[in-house]
Write a protein that holds these residues in place. Structure first.
Motif, short mmCIF file in Angstrom:
data_model
loop_
_atom_site.label_atom_id
_atom_site.label_comp_id
_atom_site.label_asym_id
_atom_site.label_seq_id
_atom_site.Cartn_x
_atom_site.Cartn_y
_atom_site.Cartn_z
N GLU A 62 43.02 -6.65 42.51
CA GLU A 62 44.11 -7.44 41.87
C GLU A 62 44.44 -6.61 40.51
O GLU A 62 43.66 -6.03 40.01
N THR A 63 45.53 -6.93 40.33
CA THR A 63 46.21 -6.24 38.93
C THR A 63 47.04 -7.46 38.07
O THR A 63 46.75 -8.45 38.48
N ALA A 64 47.14 -6.72 36.79
CA ALA A 64 47.55 -7.68 35.76
C ALA A 64 48.79 -8.07 36.02
O ALA A 64 49.24 -9.39 35.72
#
Length: 405
Positions: A62-64
């Protein structure tokens, strides 16, 4: 559609969640995972993570930019899918209602029954598996790897780097016979010996020597005895579909799907390692256990799912007639990057288009009746990328276009 459940907090499951939101789905989204971890990247488990060069945080996918607005149900496996009642029952007794389902339950590593539960015997499929194995790969230890496939080869490469004595056992006469064929399997097999790893092909294990809950040695059917401080079993994986028996889903080597991921039950799609999508090239369902498929195919399945559940008579962007990209995978062993696209199955000749296998840098193309059906690159990333694009388009590169000049 009010509620979609994704069963599998994996790359495929995360990719499906992203695709659903990107395509405009704004309803309830529940992501169910049997592990306690949020989605993480699996390819580094046998390489950089096992070697200690990266940690758990580096694996997280997951990324920002992810704003999935999802409900996460982690550490509680799904154990029953009820298409009639439209609910999923979790192992803790909780029921999750759904209007649509994405099955992304992946696959589980095969284990030799006689080795199950032994303290120093490992498979490598999950983060927990990698953490347990890493703790036992100590300098000077003796590791026996059962199976010379990609997982076995990558573990052997990493273990050798850590100062472990490594022996790989393979029943076939050459490693990677299925995915690469005998000729290229032999070429890749030579890498092990060149880096100080013993590769023993054409043998079977006669018996494992066990003391308490620990394997201490291996006896081969040719009489050889091997010391074993650690054993890794790398003999393939089976799709996690047993819990779906009796649901009405068509099952085989995975959940049987069309070329958009639609299953035999409306409103249920399947992606990733548990899914066998129809491939127009082969004319049959094909289960593909590769990272790229888990990343890319969920976007097609999301389209199919949203169209199935839509009241519209004009489904959007249903590309079921489009050819799927050819299966693609890569591996890193002994500092070398291997890439493969297509299939070795049915190929009648292999042609070296660039480089030389003796130099451990080459590109080989697999042909069937003069039609290229696959390509293998070793330390040839730029040229391989051009062949990959060409094969997916169904075109053939000319001799000038494969020139390294």
């Amino acid at each position: 559609m009010n509620s979609i459940a994704i069963i599998g907090a994996s790359l495929a499951g995360l990719s499906a969640a992203r695709a659903l939101r990107t395509q405009g789905y704004s309803g309830r989204l529940v992501i169910i995972g049997d592990e306690d971890h949020r989605p993480y990247d699996r390819p580094p488990l046998s390489k950089d993570f096992l070697a200690g060069r990266i940690n758990t945080a580096d694996l997280l996918l997951e990324t920002a930019d992810d704003d999935l607005q999802a409900e996460w149900r982690l550490g509680v496996p799904a154990e029953q899918l009820d298409p009639q009642r439209r609910v999923i029952r979790l192992r803790n007794g909780t029921e999750v209602p759904f209007d649509g389902v994405v099955l992304a339950t992946g696959a589980s590593a095969r284990m030799l029954p006689e080795l199950a539960g032994k303290r120093n015997v490992h498979t490598l499929r999950s983060l927990d598996d990698a953490q347990k194995l890493r703790a036992q790969l100590l300098p000077g230890a003796s590791l026996v790897v059962i199976g010379a496939g990609f997982i076995g080869a990558e573990v052997a490469s990493t273990a050798k780097e850590l100062g472990v004595h490594v022996t790989i056992l393979e029943m076939a006469e050459v490693p990677l016979l299925g995915p690469l064929g005998a000729q290229m399997g032999a070429v890749l097999g030579d890498l092990h010996g060149l880096h100080g790893v013993d590769l023993v092909c054409g043998v079977r294990v006669e018996t494992f020597h066990v003391t308490g809950d620990t394997v201490t040695g291996v006896k081969l059917d040719d009489g050889r005895e091997l010391k074993a401080d650690v054993v890794v079993v790398g003999i393939g994986a089976v799709p996690n579909i047993g819990w779906l028996a009796g649901t009405g889903l068509e099952l085989g080597n995975g959940v049987i799907c069309d070329s958009m991921g639609r299953t035999s039950i409306p409103g249920v799609v399947a992606v990733g390692d548990c899914a066998a999508w129809f491939d127009h090239r082969s004319g049959a369902p094909e289960r593909v256990e590769h990272w790229t498929g888990a990343l890319e195919r969920p976007a097609r399945a999301a389209v199919a799912l949203l169209n199935t559940m839509s009241d519209s008579d004009s489904p959007s962007d249903d590309s079921s007639s489009e050819l799927l990209d050819m299966p693609y995978f890569w591996s890193e062993q002994y500092g070398l990057r291997l890439q493969f696209i297509g299939t070795a199955r049915g190929a009648d000749r292999i042609q070296i288009e660039a480089g030389d296998p003796k130099d451990h840098s080459f590109l080989a193309v697999y042909y069937r009746d003069d039609t290229p059906v696959g390509a293998l690159g070793l330390n040839q990333p730029r040229l391989f990328t051009r062949w990959r694009k060409s094969l997916n388009k169904g075109t053939v590169l000319s001799p000038q276009s494969v020139s390294l000049a």
